[in-house]
Design a protein around this motif. Sequence first.
Motif: not given
Length: 407
Positions: A289-296, A307-308
């Motif tokens: 239930n987590l969204s895709e990682p953010a760029k920042s 996002y790493q």
Amino acid sequence: MRKVLNRLSARSNARKSLELFAGAGGLGIGLASAGFVPQLVVEHDKWCCDTLRDNHGALCGEQKGDELPWRVVQDDVRQVSFVQYEGKIDLVSGGPPCQPFSLGGQHRAFDDARDMFPQAIRAVRETRPRAFIFENVKGLTRSAFLPYFEYVKLQLEHPGMTSKPSESWQEHLRRLEQHHTSTHRPDLHYQVVTKLLNSANYGVPQRRERVIFVGFRDDVDARWSFAQGDNTQEALVWDQLFGTYWDRHRVAKSARVLEGRALQLSRRLSRDEKPSSSPWRTTRDAICNLSEPAKSETSSSILNHRYQPNARIYPGHTGSYIDEPSKTLKAGVHGVPGGENMLRRADGSVRYFTVREAARIQTFPDAYKFHGAWSECMRQLGNAVPAELARLVGKSVAARLDDSELA
């Protein structure tokens, strides 16, 4: 007002503990959930202390919700005295640094200055708690370390029997063995049980094996044992073959992949023979239930979910398949910084876990904030005890302490 008084009364009756080598707080969180209130939390690492203080309100003495702030002390445990807590503590707990025994380290064990078991034993000797819980890596049980493993256990059983000046650990071990088999043992003594636990068997979405040392003081009639976990790989594979696993996660049929032992198990399982155990929890279960990682960080509404970049597969480091429990999260101190802390999808593509995803895998609360860069946060998480595993162990120890008081 009555609720406040009830909370204060409950706190005064709560079991008091000391937490050593606290790291990011996984063991402490679990034990607090089991009813132990830390009177002192000792950790030498600055980033870990920042994480502990921010989450437990000890930096400014602030109170968060119904929790008492933790007294976090940033110091080398060798410089901390515990004598003021003698007779006032129910539990001493902690994870002495594991590098001397880690499968990824140089395996120096008793020749390694990072071995902090002597300090854990000193804390027990100085406080005389009713019980203790210490944990360490699976590598401690390797055959090359077994003599030292027995040495650690005997010291925990007889913490008052210290080594003499210039005495080698082997000589001290012989004296401990003689004392242990003697009929005259008037000094401080603990009954100690050691267990090798796989976190996945206890509902943690990670195959993480840890050794625990649980000891009860001689005057505590604990009769303690810790059962095998209720979660199994067989039950997971059955759910993936015949149950609702794929459908409830809305996984396309082309992405429904079994690997390794799971594939072998699939050939032996029958629809009519559903395992009575619960399924292992998978990485997908933990982060679905987590969204895709953010760029920042600023563009993410989820704490520590950034996002790493630059994840890649290389020999021996292929990441964690999303539809199994993750591999053991690594602290990145053995020349492989984060190399296994990757999510691997059914199509073979990979990316690094975010800090929040790794925290989910380690069963930390979602509101828990980690301090430091991604590599620093992953080091904290890679060294942590899964909070849920700690809760279950702590709950079983607390129950035996309760029972012993009623006996």
